[in-house]
Design a protein around this motif. Structure first.
Motif, mmCIF file in Angstrom:
data_model
loop_
_atom_site.group_PDB
_atom_site.id
_atom_site.type_symbol
_atom_site.label_atom_id
_atom_site.label_comp_id
_atom_site.label_asym_id
_atom_site.label_seq_id
_atom_site.Cartn_x
_atom_site.Cartn_y
_atom_site.Cartn_z
ATOM 1 N N GLY A 240 91.011 14.290 36.278
ATOM 2 C CA GLY A 240 90.272 13.044 36.107
ATOM 3 C C GLY A 240 90.146 12.335 37.435
ATOM 4 O O GLY A 240 90.262 12.957 38.500
ATOM 5 N N PHE B 32 91.800 9.919 40.023
ATOM 6 C CA PHE B 32 93.185 9.569 40.343
ATOM 7 C C PHE B 32 93.251 8.379 41.303
ATOM 8 O O PHE B 32 92.258 8.016 41.938
ATOM 9 N N LYS C 23 96.769 9.523 37.366
ATOM 10 C CA LYS C 23 95.452 9.659 36.729
ATOM 11 C C LYS C 23 95.098 8.332 36.055
ATOM 12 O O LYS C 23 95.929 7.758 35.356
ATOM 13 N N SER D 2 93.442 6.328 33.226
ATOM 14 C CA SER D 2 92.933 6.708 31.903
ATOM 15 C C SER D 2 91.547 6.107 31.700
ATOM 16 O O SER D 2 90.705 6.670 31.006
ATOM 17 N N ARG E 221 87.118 15.129 33.419
ATOM 18 C CA ARG E 221 88.316 15.829 32.918
ATOM 19 C C ARG E 221 88.436 17.227 33.497
ATOM 20 O O ARG E 221 87.511 17.742 34.118
ATOM 21 N N SER E 222 89.584 17.841 33.228
ATOM 22 C CA SER E 222 89.851 19.162 33.790
ATOM 23 C C SER E 222 89.140 20.262 33.002
ATOM 24 O O SER E 222 89.122 20.242 31.769
ATOM 25 N N GLY F 135 90.885 12.991 30.122
ATOM 26 C CA GLY F 135 90.791 12.726 31.555
ATOM 27 C C GLY F 135 90.630 11.237 31.781
ATOM 28 O O GLY F 135 91.395 10.443 31.225
ATOM 29 N N THR F 136 89.607 10.868 32.550
ATOM 30 C CA THR F 136 89.349 9.452 32.840
ATOM 31 C C THR F 136 88.020 9.050 32.228
ATOM 32 O O THR F 136 87.016 9.725 32.428
#
Ligand code: ADP
Ligand code: ASP
Ligand code: MG
Length: 433
Positions: free
Chosen positions: A183, A185, A197, A199, A235-236, A243-244
């Motif tokens: 996400g 950071f 990270k 949110s 997100r990953s 992720g964010t």
């Protein structure tokens, strides 16, 4: 479920997420899973791994001033490869898929080659393909100019903007940006391993982060998302889990568990500085210089001009730009013919910035930034600020140390105990503007 009732999902996979055959198949599985869950699925793909860098290097082997139209012809090929390969993977999984270039997908841009802006999205062909129950793969980072009918590219990181623009045009609830980190950071996790990270982050904070070097989302994608109200989920692509979320200020306020006054430290290490020495200190000179740079398509970042101190009334003017634009900039200045007595350049320039919406009401942040860099014996060469950002131009080789020291000093780490507000409980907005 009939297509009319389905939701549209727009997913974007970055370079690392489609680097090898395995990664392409993994992305294909994610896209098919979204389709199997009953959604209309559109995926925007980037060029594989370091393809774009390699294409740029190939151009520079041929010419040190490559023609920008031809550069776009070259660079746009990378994302087409990814899309065609991913469509093949999806076919093998028993689904119907079609890959489209940016032009075929209806991404219409202005004609500023290598940094074009999306001006319209004519997504009829995508809608038709979705209605035919196909998964649609769109080559990111590219479009077509209606004026010249030429292929354009959207600037480095531009696939993010393709995805957001399609999410807006297709009315997707959220634009999913799959990347190689989990996400957005509090600093680049490659430099600060204990970065936290986020949110949730507001458009405003994310814009400042992107503008000051956090390349996880392209600046224009965040601008586009803010202007069209597109929620981004960054997100990953390698692990599940949230992720964010990048959303409006109001939504971010509601979602945030804590409201630190500093959110992130960002950096760049690929800038150059140009100093014009001995320029006439009179009205119109700065206008002349920066108009020439703008006409050459150069984005200028930090600018400093000092008052002449000698009897000759001559001033010095410095500005920073992307290192890749240094030759174009010095050509544009030279074409002005003697606007300054001398031109000095430094191509090893970087910048560290500290960002946080809460800074507006917390005095003392700038002082602390300068103290921290001073304690590290890092020389600050230029400073610029906005209400929610403080940036210091420093030597490129000191950037990682500066990021780590600031991240630590402002207590941004995943396990950090947040430090007290440097000015105590009483807040006055004193960030210089
Ligand atoms: P993609 O190819 O998926 O578009 P990018 O390389 O453009 O990926 O962006 C992801 C990279 O951005 C990460 O690998 C990370 O090193 C870098 N990055 C820089 N700053 C940040 C930040 N604040 N948060 C997350 N990633 C960041
Ligand atoms: N491939 C392009 C780049 O490397 C665009 C992108 O990845 O978003 O910049
Ligand atoms: Mg990117």
């Amino acid at each position: 479920m009939s297509p009319g009732e389905s939701k549209t999902v727009v997913m974007k996979f970055g370079g690392t997420s489609v680097a090898g055959a395995e990664q392409i198949k993994r992305a294909a599985r994610r896209i098919v899973a979204a389709r199997d869950a009953g959604n209309r699925a559109v995926a925007v793909l980037s060029a594989r791994g370091k393809t774009t860098d390699e294409l740029v290097a190939q151009a520079l082997e041929i010419s040190d001033r490559p023609d920008s139209r031809e550069m776009d012809m070259l660079l746009s090929t990378g994302e087409r490869i990814s899309c065609a390969l991913c469509a093949m993977a999806i076919h093998d999984m028993g689904h119907k898929a079609i890959s489209l270039t940016g032009s075929q997908a209806g991404i219409v841009t202005d004609s500023s080659h290598t940094k074009a802006r999306i001006i319209d999205v004519r997504a009829d062909r995508i809608r038709e393909a979705l209605d035919e129950d196909r998964i649609v793969l769109v080559a990111g980072f590219q479009g077509v100019s209606t004026e010249s009918h030429d292929v354009t590219t959207l600037g480095r990181g531009g696939s993010d903007t393709t995805a957001v623009a399609l999410a807006a045009a297709l009315g997707a609830d959220v634009c999913e940006i799959y990347t190689d980190v989990a996400g957005v950071f509090s600093a680049d996790p490659r430099i600060v391993p204990d970065a936290r990270k986020l949110s949730v982050a507001s458009y405003e904070e994310t814009l400042e982060m992107a503008a000051s070097g956090a390349r996880v989302l392209q600046l224009r994608s965040v601008e586009y998302a803010r202007n069209h109200g597109v929620r981004i989920h960054c997100r990953s692509s390698f692990e599940d889990g949230p992720g964010t979320l990048v959303v409006s200020e109001e939504e971010a306020e509601q979602e945030k568990v804590e409201q630190p006054f500093v959110t992130a430290v960002t950096h760049t290490d690929d800038e150059a500085r140009v100093t014009l020495t001995g320029i006439r200190d009179e009205p119109g000179v700065a206008g002349e210089i920066f108009t020439a740079l703008a006409e050459a398509g150069i984005n200028v970042d930090v600018i400093i001009q000092n008052e002449p101190v000698g009897d000759d009334e001559l001033a010095d003017l410095s500005f920073t730009i992307d290192r890749s634009e240094l030759l174009t900039a010095t050509d544009a200045i030279a074409a002005l013919g003697g606007v300054s007595q001398g031109v000095r350049t430094d191509d090893r320039i970087g910048k560290v910035s500290i960002i946080g919406a809460g800074m507006r009401s917390h005095p003392g942040v700038a002082a602390k930034v300068f103290e921290v860099l001073g304690a590290e014996e890092i020389n600050i060469e230029m400073i610029s600020t906005s209400p929610i950002k403080i940036s210091c131009v420093i030597s490129a080789d000191r950037v990682p140390g500066a990021v780590q020291a600031l991240h630590e000093a402002f207590g941004l780490g995943a396990d950090a105990v947040r430090p007290e507000d440097p000015a105590g409980a009483e807040h006055r907005p004193t960030i210089p503007s």
